[in-house]
Design a protein around this motif. Structure first.
Motif, PDB file in Angstrom:
ATOM      1  N   GLN A 180     -86.254 -77.903  -5.212  1.00 34.25           N
ATOM      2  CA  GLN A 180     -85.238 -78.709  -4.563  1.00 34.25           C
ATOM      3  C   GLN A 180     -85.322 -80.041  -5.226  1.00 34.25           C
ATOM      4  O   GLN A 180     -84.199 -80.404  -5.420  1.00 34.25           O
ATOM      5  N   LEU A 181     -86.422 -80.464  -5.507  1.00 26.26           N
ATOM      6  CA  LEU A 181     -86.252 -81.797  -6.164  1.00 26.26           C
ATOM      7  C   LEU A 181     -85.503 -81.920  -7.695  1.00 26.26           C
ATOM      8  O   LEU A 181     -85.082 -82.738  -8.043  1.00 26.26           O
ATOM      9  N   LEU A 182     -86.090 -80.740  -8.529  1.00 32.37           N
ATOM     10  CA  LEU A 182     -85.389 -80.748  -9.622  1.00 32.37           C
ATOM     11  C   LEU A 182     -83.916 -80.578  -9.505  1.00 32.37           C
ATOM     12  O   LEU A 182     -83.284 -81.252 -10.346  1.00 32.37           O
ATOM     13  N   GLN A 183     -83.527 -79.808  -8.827  1.00 31.68           N
ATOM     14  CA  GLN A 183     -82.145 -79.201  -8.618  1.00 31.68           C
ATOM     15  C   GLN A 183     -81.573 -80.701  -7.964  1.00 31.68           C
ATOM     16  O   GLN A 183     -80.388 -81.125  -8.589  1.00 31.68           O
ATOM     17  N   GLY A 184     -82.002 -81.549  -6.979  1.00 31.31           N
ATOM     18  CA  GLY A 184     -81.441 -82.627  -6.541  1.00 31.31           C
ATOM     19  C   GLY A 184     -81.147 -83.753  -7.598  1.00 31.31           C
ATOM     20  O   GLY A 184     -80.227 -84.259  -8.052  1.00 31.31           O
ATOM     21  N   ALA A 185     -82.374 -84.026  -8.268  1.00 40.08           N
ATOM     22  CA  ALA A 185     -82.310 -85.041  -9.319  1.00 40.08           C
ATOM     23  C   ALA A 185     -81.376 -84.591 -10.740  1.00 40.08           C
ATOM     24  O   ALA A 185     -80.508 -85.396 -11.146  1.00 40.08           O
ATOM     25  N   GLY A 186     -81.276 -83.096 -10.923  1.00 38.09           N
ATOM     26  CA  GLY A 186     -80.208 -82.743 -11.924  1.00 38.09           C
ATOM     27  C   GLY A 186     -78.900 -82.986 -11.539  1.00 38.09           C
ATOM     28  O   GLY A 186     -78.157 -83.696 -12.135  1.00 38.09           O
ATOM     29  N   GLN A 187     -78.775 -83.026 -10.191  1.00 36.01           N
ATOM     30  CA  GLN A 187     -77.192 -83.095  -9.563  1.00 36.01           C
ATOM     31  C   GLN A 187     -76.974 -84.700  -9.680  1.00 36.01           C
ATOM     32  O   GLN A 187     -75.929 -84.992  -9.978  1.00 36.01           O
ATOM     33  N   VAL A 188     -77.992 -85.396  -9.359  1.00 35.28           N
ATOM     34  CA  VAL A 188     -77.649 -86.857  -9.468  1.00 35.28           C
ATOM     35  C   VAL A 188     -77.455 -87.412 -10.651  1.00 35.28           C
ATOM     36  O   VAL A 188     -76.561 -88.215 -11.097  1.00 35.28           O
ATOM     37  N   GLY A 189     -78.427 -86.985 -11.693  1.00 31.06           N
ATOM     38  CA  GLY A 189     -78.412 -87.631 -12.861  1.00 31.06           C
ATOM     39  C   GLY A 189     -77.138 -86.801 -13.617  1.00 31.06           C
ATOM     40  O   GLY A 189     -76.701 -87.699 -14.399  1.00 31.06           O
ATOM     41  N   LEU A 190     -76.543 -85.691 -13.413  1.00 32.33           N
ATOM     42  CA  LEU A 190     -75.272 -84.983 -13.893  1.00 32.33           C
ATOM     43  C   LEU A 190     -74.277 -86.050 -13.427  1.00 32.33           C
ATOM     44  O   LEU A 190     -73.183 -86.278 -14.115  1.00 32.33           O
ATOM     45  N   GLY A 191     -74.155 -86.124 -12.080  1.00 28.08           N
ATOM     46  CA  GLY A 191     -73.062 -87.059 -11.496  1.00 28.08           C
ATOM     47  C   GLY A 191     -73.127 -88.217 -12.117  1.00 28.08           C
ATOM     48  O   GLY A 191     -71.986 -89.006 -12.487  1.00 28.08           O
ATOM     49  N   TYR A 192     -74.330 -88.894 -12.248  1.00 26.94           N
ATOM     50  CA  TYR A 192     -74.296 -90.548 -12.760  1.00 26.94           C
ATOM     51  C   TYR A 192     -73.902 -90.454 -14.259  1.00 26.94           C
ATOM     52  O   TYR A 192     -73.283 -91.332 -14.687  1.00 26.94           O
ATOM     53  N   SER A 193     -74.112 -89.284 -15.101  1.00 25.18           N
ATOM     54  CA  SER A 193     -73.945 -89.286 -16.626  1.00 25.18           C
ATOM     55  C   SER A 193     -72.389 -88.931 -16.542  1.00 25.18           C
ATOM     56  O   SER A 193     -71.681 -89.244 -17.655  1.00 25.18           O
TER      57      SER A 193
END
Length: 201
Positions: A180-193
């Motif tokens: 869950q942490l990896l998916q959430g971080a990936g979504q935030v990072g992708l949204g930010y990038s």
């Protein structure tokens, strides 16, 4: 567009999904194992119950029951015949001095009485044998079968409770906080990038 933040976010999301899928597969395998173990335990209990029922059925079967009643009847008949044949009085001095015709008549009457007593003993034994066989052989087998059935039901209910706990435990293994942490971080990072500050203006 292919900056390190985007690539890292996509990798994090993919790793989160893979980790979540691995945990879900492990949970499904554990649930299947718990179900199989419960089925095997219940099958063993059902086999014990079937054996107890078959044991009672075999004891009640007509030829086995008849043999049991006859054996009990023969045993009781021998006991009664022995008791009746011992009733005969001792030969006294006056009996020895009686005429032979009288002694022969007395002996014939005694033999006839003993034969009737033996027949009566056999009849009484046959009447009592059925009751004795039923109370000493059949009733305990039926009671044992009923007790085994009740225990089987109780154990199967207990197995179901254990299975429910095991299934909930396995289901909780499907959730992975790291995934869950990896998916959430990936979504935030992708949204930010993917965020383009120039579009706001």
């Amino acid at each position: 567009m292919c900056d390190p933040m985007t690539i890292g976010s996509i990798v994090a999301q993919g790793a989160g999904v893979a980790l979540q899928n691995r945990n879900a597969n492990r949970a499904n395998a554990l649930q299947a194992l718990r179900m199989q173990q419960t089925r095997e335990r219940n099958r063993g209990l059902e086999d014990q119950q079937a054996a107890a029922i078959q044991n009672s059925t075999n004891a009640i079967a007509s030829n086995v029951g008849k043999q049991g009643i006859e054996a009990a009847g023969n045993e009781l008949s021998k006991i009664l015949q022995a008791a009746l044949s011992q009733r005969k009085g001792p030969v006294t001095a006056s009996d020895r001095s009686a005429p032979k015709v009288f002694m022969d008549q007395s002996t014939a009457a005694q033999i006839a009485t003993n034969m009737r007593a033996a027949q009566d003993a056999q009849n009484v034994a046959k009447l009592d044998a059925a009751n004795r066989f039923l109370t000493q052989t059949i009733a305990p087998k039926i009671a044992d079968s009923a007790a085994t059935g009740q225990l089987t039901g109780n154990f199967m209910r207990g197995n179901t409770n254990v299975l429910d706990t095991g299934m909930r435990s396995a289901a909780s293994m499907a959730r992975s906080p790291m995934a869950q942490l990896l998916q959430g971080a990936g979504q935030v990072g992708l949204g930010y990038s993917l965020y383009d500050p120039d579009k706001e203006a």
